[in-house]
Write a protein that holds these residues in place. Sequence first.
Motif, PDB file in Angstrom:
ATOM      1  N   SER A  42       0.820  -1.210   0.000  1.00  0.00           N
ATOM      2  CA  SER A  42       0.000   0.000   0.000  1.00  0.00           C
ATOM      3  C   SER A  42       0.856   1.262   0.000  1.00  0.00           C
ATOM      4  O   SER A  42       0.492   2.266  -0.609  1.00  0.00           O
ATOM      5  N   ARG A  43       2.010   1.214   0.682  1.00  0.00           N
ATOM      6  CA  ARG A  43       2.898   2.382   0.671  1.00  0.00           C
ATOM      7  C   ARG A  43       3.407   2.656  -0.731  1.00  0.00           C
ATOM      8  O   ARG A  43       3.527   3.817  -1.142  1.00  0.00           O
ATOM      9  N   ARG A  44       3.718   1.589  -1.469  1.00  0.00           N
ATOM     10  CA  ARG A  44       4.141   1.781  -2.860  1.00  0.00           C
ATOM     11  C   ARG A  44       3.018   2.381  -3.705  1.00  0.00           C
ATOM     12  O   ARG A  44       3.258   3.150  -4.644  1.00  0.00           O
ATOM     13  N   LEU A  45       1.783   2.001  -3.367  1.00  0.00           N
ATOM     14  CA  LEU A  45       0.629   2.514  -4.097  1.00  0.00           C
ATOM     15  C   LEU A  45       0.218   3.909  -3.643  1.00  0.00           C
ATOM     16  O   LEU A  45      -0.576   4.572  -4.313  1.00  0.00           O
ATOM     17  N   VAL A  46       0.739   4.343  -2.479  1.00  0.00           N
ATOM     18  CA  VAL A  46       0.286   5.569  -1.825  1.00  0.00           C
ATOM     19  C   VAL A  46      -1.239   5.500  -1.674  1.00  0.00           C
ATOM     20  O   VAL A  46      -1.990   6.388  -2.083  1.00  0.00           O
ATOM     21  N   PHE A  47      -1.678   4.395  -1.078  1.00  0.00           N
ATOM     22  CA  PHE A  47      -3.102   4.112  -0.942  1.00  0.00           C
ATOM     23  C   PHE A  47      -3.348   3.578   0.454  1.00  0.00           C
ATOM     24  O   PHE A  47      -2.463   2.964   1.055  1.00  0.00           O
ATOM     25  N   ALA A  48      -4.548   3.782   0.974  1.00  0.00           N
ATOM     26  CA  ALA A  48      -4.877   3.308   2.317  1.00  0.00           C
ATOM     27  C   ALA A  48      -4.633   1.811   2.429  1.00  0.00           C
ATOM     28  O   ALA A  48      -5.094   1.032   1.595  1.00  0.00           O
ATOM     29  N   ALA A  49      -3.910   1.410   3.461  1.00  0.00           N
ATOM     30  CA  ALA A  49      -3.545   0.006   3.610  1.00  0.00           C
ATOM     31  C   ALA A  49      -4.741  -0.884   3.847  1.00  0.00           C
ATOM     32  O   ALA A  49      -4.770  -2.027   3.429  1.00  0.00           O
ATOM     33  N   HIS A  50      -5.759  -0.364   4.526  1.00  0.00           N
ATOM     34  CA  HIS A  50      -6.877  -1.236   4.863  1.00  0.00           C
ATOM     35  C   HIS A  50      -8.136  -0.431   5.050  1.00  0.00           C
ATOM     36  O   HIS A  50      -8.270   0.318   6.006  1.00  0.00           O
ATOM     37  N   ARG A  51      -9.065  -0.571   4.103  1.00  0.00           N
ATOM     38  CA  ARG A  51     -10.423  -0.087   4.298  1.00  0.00           C
ATOM     39  C   ARG A  51     -11.302  -1.320   4.352  1.00  0.00           C
ATOM     40  O   ARG A  51     -11.297  -2.143   3.448  1.00  0.00           O
TER      41      ARG A  51
END
Length: 328
Positions: free
Chosen positions: A194-203
Motif C-alpha cells: 500500500s505504501r508503494r501505491l500511496v493508498f490506504a492500507a486497509h479499508r
Amino acid sequence: MTQESSHERGRAHRVVVIVDENSNPFELGCATEVFGLRRPEIGRELYDFHLCSPEPRTLMRDGFFTLTGVAELALADTADTLIVPNRPDVEVPRRPAVLDAVRRAHGRGARLVGFCSGAFTLAEAGVLDRRRATAHWQWADSFRARFPRVRFESDVLFVDDGDILTAAGSAAALDLGLHVVRRDHGAEVANSVSRRLVFAAHRDGGQRQFVERPVPELPDESLAPVLAWAQERLDSPLTVATLATRASVSAATLHRRFQAQLGTTPLAWLTSERVALACRLIERGESRFELVARRSGLGTAANLRTLIRRETGLTPSAYQRRFGPGPN
C-alpha cells in the motif's frame, strides 16, 4: 486452492487475469499493480502473475487500445486465483469459453475474484448462486433482477465470501486487492504494498461504496490530524469521546464526519487500526499475546483472539504460525 498449497508445489501463488473484449483498463491496471509488480523491498516473490485472453487481439473498453501478446485462455486452468473479466456492457452475455474457464477454476478449488462488473461474469457462470457478492451500486437493480439467487450487497466496498471475492467499482478494486494480499501474506506485507501505491492500507469491506465528500468549509474539517494523532496512541485508552475532544467537536459531529469522510464509525475505525497493529506486532515476532493486546489497545488476550479471528479468520496462534518470523 490455498496460498499454502501453491507454496507446497514450490512456486508463488499464481494469479491469472482473463481479459475479454471491452474489458475495463482501470481494473486491469489495479490487478497488475497489486499482483504483478516485483517487490524487491519485500525480498521474495509474492505472486506469479499472468494475463490471458480468448483471442490473440483484445479490443479494450471503448476501443481505447488493443491488447496483444498475452497467453491463451488455457492458462486460466493453471490459476490459483482467477480474476474474471469486467466491462461496462453488463447486459451482453459473456463468451461461453470464458464462462467454462470460470466454472472449471471453481470446480478445482481456485479462488475467484471479480472487480466491479466482474460479478456479472461470476453470476453468469453459475458460481454465485446462494453466495454473497457486490458490484458497483449503479447496477444493483439490474443484477438482482437477473440473478435473484445471489445475495447481492449494494452498499459495501467488497465482499469476501471465502473462495469468491467481489469488489464494487473503480478504486474498490485496490481495496480488495490489498485485502487479498493481507489475507495471503499478512498486514506487514500489505502495508508495504500500500505504501508503494500511496493508498490506504486497509479499508474494511463493509464500508459504504458512496462516501459524501462535500467541499470543505473553513475551518478545515479534515479528519487527518486526529487520525494521525490516534494512530500514535493506539495503546492508550482512546474512546470516541477522546477523539471528539481532540478534534474539538462533539461526539455526534465526529460521528457524522467519519461517516462522510471515511464511510465508517469512529469506534469501527479505532478497532480496525488496533487489530492491524496487533497483527503487525505478531508478524514482527511478539508471541506474548497479553502484551500484544495491551500494546495494540485491545486490552486482553481474549479480546485479541475474538477480534483477530473476526478480521482474519485465524486465531492469534494460527496467524503467528502463518505470518510470523521464520520460513514463509
